[in-house]
Design an enzyme around this catalytic site. Structure first.
Site, short mmCIF file in Angstrom:
data_model
loop_
_atom_site.label_atom_id
_atom_site.label_comp_id
_atom_site.label_asym_id
_atom_site.label_seq_id
_atom_site.Cartn_x
_atom_site.Cartn_y
_atom_site.Cartn_z
CB THR A 13 -1.93 -7.90 -2.62
OG1 THR A 13 -2.52 -7.32 -1.62
CG2 THR A 13 -0.45 -8.07 -2.66
CB SER A 44 6.43 4.86 2.96
OG SER A 44 5.35 4.11 2.19
CD GLU A 50 -5.16 0.30 2.68
OE1 GLU A 50 -4.24 0.79 2.30
OE2 GLU A 50 -5.13 -1.07 2.89
CG HIS A 51 -6.63 -3.77 -0.65
ND1 HIS A 51 -6.22 -4.82 -1.44
CD2 HIS A 51 -5.95 -3.86 0.58
CE1 HIS A 51 -5.04 -5.46 -0.81
NE2 HIS A 51 -4.87 -4.66 0.23
CB SER A 87 -0.21 5.20 8.27
OG SER A 87 0.42 6.04 7.24
CG ASP A 143 -8.34 -3.67 -6.66
OD1 ASP A 143 -7.13 -3.07 -6.60
OD2 ASP A 143 -8.38 -4.87 -7.15
N1 SAH Z 1 1.41 5.36 1.90
C1 SAH Z 1 1.22 4.24 2.81
C2 SAH Z 1 1.83 3.14 2.31
C3 SAH Z 1 1.17 1.87 2.98
S1 SAH Z 1 1.84 0.35 2.49
C4 SAH Z 1 1.87 4.59 4.14
O1 SAH Z 1 2.93 5.08 4.30
O2 SAH Z 1 1.21 4.55 5.14
C5 SAH Z 1 0.70 -0.10 1.14
C6 SAH Z 1 -0.83 -0.03 1.38
O3 SAH Z 1 -1.35 -0.65 0.22
C7 SAH Z 1 -1.00 -1.07 2.30
O4 SAH Z 1 -1.82 -0.35 3.52
C8 SAH Z 1 -1.83 -2.14 1.58
O5 SAH Z 1 -3.07 -2.53 2.31
C9 SAH Z 1 -2.32 -1.28 0.38
N2 SAH Z 1 -2.78 -2.12 -0.80
C10 SAH Z 1 -2.08 -3.15 -1.35
N3 SAH Z 1 -2.77 -3.45 -2.27
C11 SAH Z 1 -3.94 -2.69 -2.44
C12 SAH Z 1 -4.83 -2.73 -3.30
N4 SAH Z 1 -5.29 -3.51 -4.48
N5 SAH Z 1 -5.82 -1.69 -3.34
C13 SAH Z 1 -5.73 -0.84 -2.32
N6 SAH Z 1 -4.95 -0.83 -1.31
C14 SAH Z 1 -3.86 -1.94 -1.39
#
Ligand code: SAH
Length: 229
Positions: free
Chosen positions: A225, A61, A118-119, A90, A150
């Protein structure tokens, strides 16, 4: 507001975010200064206030959104607390949460915990590498755990949480996450469909368990997702 802040150093970027009125709290500024963005996104110009791709349809972000989350959750981050960072990507914000707890725990021995969920397995690996390259103690000393799963289902194993941050947009009210929030806790979550206007929603759980919702602003986030779709 994005892109207005940029620098050739992490410290310079945080200084700009302060000057632009985005970071107001000195402890938030310090936590973000100590967490060098270049360790969390391997790009040529990491110190620009914009999201950057980290692969696998994910982005780190923008720094002003990290700052916003830390400022908003500031009062819920305290010695002995448990924090859940959903879609930890990240690992940058997860690290900032841990540093803010440390800064607030100078006179406390209470054990706190930040869980990043994180998924995507490759992003789990990526974030663990990033966190270790930043400070080996994060994971080694059990301050942070990165869990693959998830995030819409939260992480029951370590619930309930003092605060929950969601780094991707939920299509609807994240009811399972609300279940895992402590009384007097706060959940911050973008809600809305991808490609449509999403709202940053703040859900406070009262001491008696009632949920108070407040819409903070319109935002654009990648969606939460299903990994298998
Ligand atoms: N705060 C993080 C944002 C990453 S973007 C940063 O600044 O690095 C959002 C993240 O959500 C992605 O890494 C994506 O893989 C994850 N994500 C999407 N759907 C998810 C789910 N159902 N469960 C866990 N993580 C998920």
């Amino acid at each position: 507001m994005a892109w207005r802040s940029q620098s050739d150093s992490n410290e310079g970027l945080i200084q700009q975010l302060k000057e632009n009125g985005i970071i107001k709290n000195e402890m938030v500024a310090n936590a973000m200064k100590m967490t060098d963005r270049k360790l969390y996104c391997r790009v040529a110009y990491p110190y620009v206030d914009r999201p950057h791709s980290i692969g696998f349809s994910a982005t780190i972000s923008a720094p002003h959104m990290h700052a916003f989350a830390l400022e908003n959750l500031f009062d819920f981050i305290k010695p002995g607390c448990r924090i859940l960072d959903v879609g930890s990507g990240s690992g940058f914000l997860t690290a900032c949460f841990s540093r803010l707890i440390d800064a607030k725990s100078v006179n406390s021995n209470e054990k706190s915990l930040v869980i990043g969920i994180e998924h995507h397995p490759k992003l789990v690996e990526f974030s663990i590498g990033n966190l270790n390259s930043d400070d080996i103690k994060f994971i080694e000393e059990g301050k942070i755990k990165i869990i693959q799963g998830d995030g819409r289902l939260g992480c029951k194993e370590f619930a309930p949480y003092d605060c929950i941050h969601v780094g991707a947009a939920a299509a609807d009210i994240p009811s399972e996450l609300l279940n895992q929030l402590k009384p007097n806790g706060r959940l911050l979550c973008p809600v809305g469909l991808a490609g449509e206007t999403q709202q940053m929603e703040q859900y406070d759980k009262t001491a008696s368990g009632e949920i108070m919702k407040k819409t903070l602003m319109s935002v654009v986030y990648v969606p939460l997702t299903d990994l298998n779709e």
